[in-house]
Structures are given as structure tokens and as C-alpha cells.
Write a protein that holds these residues in place. Structure first.
Motif, short mmCIF file in Angstrom:
data_model
loop_
_atom_site.label_atom_id
_atom_site.label_comp_id
_atom_site.label_asym_id
_atom_site.label_seq_id
_atom_site.Cartn_x
_atom_site.Cartn_y
_atom_site.Cartn_z
N PHE A 74 0.89 -1.17 0.00
CA PHE A 74 0.00 0.00 0.00
C PHE A 74 0.92 1.21 0.00
O PHE A 74 1.24 1.77 1.05
N ASP A 75 1.37 1.59 -1.21
CA ASP A 75 2.41 2.60 -1.31
C ASP A 75 1.83 4.01 -1.38
O ASP A 75 0.61 4.22 -1.28
N ARG A 76 2.72 4.97 -1.52
CA ARG A 76 2.29 6.37 -1.51
C ARG A 76 1.33 6.67 -2.66
O ARG A 76 0.33 7.37 -2.48
N ALA A 77 1.60 6.11 -3.84
CA ALA A 77 0.70 6.33 -4.98
C ALA A 77 -0.69 5.78 -4.70
O ALA A 77 -1.70 6.39 -5.06
N ALA A 78 -0.76 4.62 -4.06
CA ALA A 78 -2.06 4.03 -3.73
C ALA A 78 -2.77 4.85 -2.67
O ALA A 78 -3.99 5.05 -2.75
N ARG A 79 -2.03 5.33 -1.69
CA ARG A 79 -2.67 6.13 -0.63
C ARG A 79 -3.29 7.40 -1.20
O ARG A 79 -4.33 7.86 -0.71
N ARG A 80 -2.66 7.96 -2.23
CA ARG A 80 -3.23 9.16 -2.86
C ARG A 80 -4.44 8.82 -3.72
O ARG A 80 -5.34 9.65 -3.88
N ALA A 81 -4.45 7.63 -4.32
CA ALA A 81 -5.47 7.30 -5.32
C ALA A 81 -6.71 6.63 -4.76
O ALA A 81 -7.82 6.85 -5.26
N VAL A 82 -6.56 5.79 -3.74
CA VAL A 82 -7.70 5.03 -3.22
C VAL A 82 -8.67 5.98 -2.51
O VAL A 82 -8.27 6.70 -1.58
N PRO A 83 -9.92 6.02 -2.92
CA PRO A 83 -10.89 6.92 -2.27
C PRO A 83 -11.08 6.55 -0.80
O PRO A 83 -11.10 5.36 -0.45
N PRO A 84 -11.24 7.54 0.06
CA PRO A 84 -11.37 7.24 1.49
C PRO A 84 -12.61 6.44 1.84
O PRO A 84 -12.65 5.79 2.89
N ASP A 85 -13.65 6.45 0.96
CA ASP A 85 -14.87 5.72 1.28
C ASP A 85 -14.90 4.31 0.66
O ASP A 85 -15.88 3.58 0.83
N LEU A 86 -13.84 3.91 -0.04
CA LEU A 86 -13.79 2.56 -0.60
C LEU A 86 -13.42 1.58 0.51
O LEU A 86 -12.39 1.73 1.17
N PRO A 87 -14.24 0.54 0.75
CA PRO A 87 -13.95 -0.39 1.84
C PRO A 87 -12.62 -1.12 1.65
O PRO A 87 -12.31 -1.59 0.55
N ARG A 97 -4.56 1.86 11.92
CA ARG A 97 -3.71 2.87 11.29
C ARG A 97 -4.42 3.52 10.11
O ARG A 97 -4.34 4.74 9.92
N LEU A 98 -5.12 2.71 9.31
CA LEU A 98 -5.82 3.26 8.15
C LEU A 98 -6.97 4.17 8.57
O LEU A 98 -7.21 5.20 7.93
N THR A 99 -7.67 3.80 9.61
CA THR A 99 -8.78 4.62 10.08
C THR A 99 -8.28 5.99 10.53
O THR A 99 -8.91 7.03 10.26
N ARG A 100 -7.13 6.01 11.20
CA ARG A 100 -6.56 7.29 11.62
C ARG A 100 -6.20 8.16 10.43
O ARG A 100 -6.18 9.39 10.52
N ARG A 101 -5.92 7.54 9.28
CA ARG A 101 -5.57 8.28 8.07
C ARG A 101 -6.81 8.64 7.24
O ARG A 101 -6.68 9.23 6.17
N GLY A 102 -7.99 8.27 7.73
CA GLY A 102 -9.21 8.67 7.06
C GLY A 102 -9.80 7.66 6.10
O GLY A 102 -10.79 7.94 5.42
#
Length: 266
Positions: A74-87, A97-102
Motif C-alpha cells: 500500500f504505497d504512496r501512490a495508492a494512498r493518494r489514489a484510493v478513495p477514502p470511502d472505498l472499503p 492505522r488506516l482509520t486514523r488516516r481517514g
């Protein structure tokens, strides 16, 4: 059988799974060749090969399946691209950790499952065991899970697919087959990843041992040459499988889609 039932290999552990009405993405990493990812404790690795596509090239997704929270999964490019509401379905540790990142994440303890239903079809994801390192070293690394994905249509099982995650081989993984029965497809994470001399993902020998233990109808090796920390080439695994006369092993080119209709249940 729906013609879209298949797996597309994007690179490393990133695959696109189309199972009837459901579309899943595994371990998203979309950074280009040459990009660096951190693995914790000051360790890092460099990507050798470009992914076959970007996140923008993907169809609409139902969920992301994340085996663990490491930079090559789960790299930086994925963190920027994956929508926060996608399960995102992952380990309980990664969920926090992911929940804290939104992000919208669900953490599955080992042997727990989550289900989705649509148009008479059912998708079930069960977390199965995985160990990322030997002995006490495993405690220093992110928790990792394998995933058992089951797809049913009108109450009938069509496909049972096992994604190993970054686990080392151990005989206890036989529990997966003992609990759930025959595995149709296995996406096996290989590479023989080494840090400070320690083996952290299966090399060719361990991968062949797991293939013989699980005995899937189709084995698709992934996660074996994208990053510099991977020391066991795919040829090692293929050779070990030949020596053990293991059948049903098929390699994937980046960007290639393999239909799973032949191993799915009619």
C-alpha cells in the motif's frame, strides 16, 4: 459462467479480481519503477518494474483486500489514489492505522469473515493465518493475513480462492484446506524477501512446499521480482514445483488477465 470471472496481474501483489458481480483489488501499489518504499526500522527497497496499469485505469471497485500495511503493498501512490470511502478489508492492526488516516477499513481477526450480497451472488472473505517472519522477528513486523475468498451464485459455490499474503511456509497452513475443503485457485506471494539475512516471504522451496500442502487446482505466483529485497526468482519456484511433479502452476505476465472459468464450479 460469467466471462468476466478472472484475475489480472498488475504487479507485485496487486491484482484485479472479477468474480461475477464483484470486483476486488488486492494489495494496491502503483508507484513507478525506481520509486522507493519504506519497510520500517529504517529499511527501504526500490521498485524494479512498473505496474501494468494505474489506479485510474481500473474499473469500479467493491473493495480492497490488503494483506498487511507495508510500503510495497500500500504505497504512496495508492494512498493518494484510493478513495477514502472505498472499503478496505485488512488486519485489525492495519485497520487502526488506516482509520486514523481517514480510510474506511475493516479489520478481520484470523478465521473471521465478512460477506457481501448482490443480485443473488455472495462474496465471502475470511482471514486466514500468516507469519511474515521467523520466530520473534514476526512480532517486529506488521501483522499479516492470508485471505480465503469464496464466491457463490444462487447458494451454489462457484469459486474458492486463497491469497497467501506475505507469509512464510509452515505446516499449520494445512488448517485452511482442512477447514474449507478444496481450493480452486491460489495466489501465492513469493520472492524470498530478505532483510539482514532473514527470510521474510516464501522462496521457491517454501512456495513449492505450500503448493503441495494446499494442492489448489490452479496456482498463480505473484510478488516475486518487483523490489530489490526479493532474492528468489520465479525460476526457483517453477523448478521446485517440477521436481515435486506439482501440476496446475501457471505464470502471469504483467497486465495479463487469466480466466478462472475453467476452475470455477458450474
Amino acid at each position: 459462467m460469467t466471462p468476466t470471472t478472472g484475475v489480472t496481474f498488475i504487479g507485485n501483489a496487486t491484482t484485479l479480481l472479477r468474480l461475477g458481480t464483484f470486483t476486488l483489488l488486492t494489495d494496491p501499489a502503483f508507484g513507478p519503477a525506481g520509486s522507493r518504499v519504506h519497510l520500517g526500522y529504517g529499511a527501504w527497497t526500490r521498485r524494479r518494474k512498473d505496474p501494468a496499469m494505474s489506479y485510474a485505469d481500473l474499473p469500479s471497485l467493491d473493495l480492497v483486500l490488503l494483506s498487511h500495511l507495508h510500503g510495497d503493498h500500500f504505497d504512496r501512490a495508492a494512498r493518494r489514489a484510493v478513495p477514502p470511502d472505498l472499503p478496505i478489508v485488512t488486519t485489525p492492526q492495519a485497520r487502526r492505522r488506516l482509520t486514523r488516516r481517514g480510510f474506511t477499513a475493516t479489520g478481520l481477526p484470523t478465521w473471521d469473515a465478512r460477506e457481501w450480497r448482490r443480485d443473488g451472488q455472495l462474496l465471502r472473505v475470511t482471514a486466514v493465518p500468516g507469519r511474515h517472519g521467523p520466530g520473534f522477528v514476526d512480532r517486529l513486523l506488521p501483522d499479516v493475513m492470508g485471505s480465503l475468498i469464496e464466491w457463490e451464485v444462487d447458494g451454489e459455490r462457484r469459486l474458492r480462492l486463497y491469497v497467501t499474503g506475505d507469509t512464510l511456509y509452515r505446516p499449520g497452513l494445512a488448517d485452511i484446506r482442512q477447514r474449507y475443503g478444496e481450493i480452486d485457485v491460489m495466489l501465492i506471494h513469493l520472492g524470498g524477501t530478505r532483510l539482514l539475512g532473514l527470510l521474510l516471504t516464501m522462496d521457491g522451496r517454501q512456495g513449492a512446499e505450500l503448493t503441495g500442502l494446499i494442492r489448489p487446482r490452479l496456482t498463480l505466483p505473484i510478488h516475486y521480482d518487483d523490489y530489490t529485497v526479493m532474492k528468489s526468482p520465479i525460476a526457483d519456484f517453477l523448478g521446485e514445483c517440477r521436481d515435486r511433479t506439482l501440476t496446475g502452476v501457471r505464470t502471469l505476465e504483467r497486465g495479463e488477465t487469466v480466466s478462472l472459468a475453467a476452475v470455477a464450479r458450474e
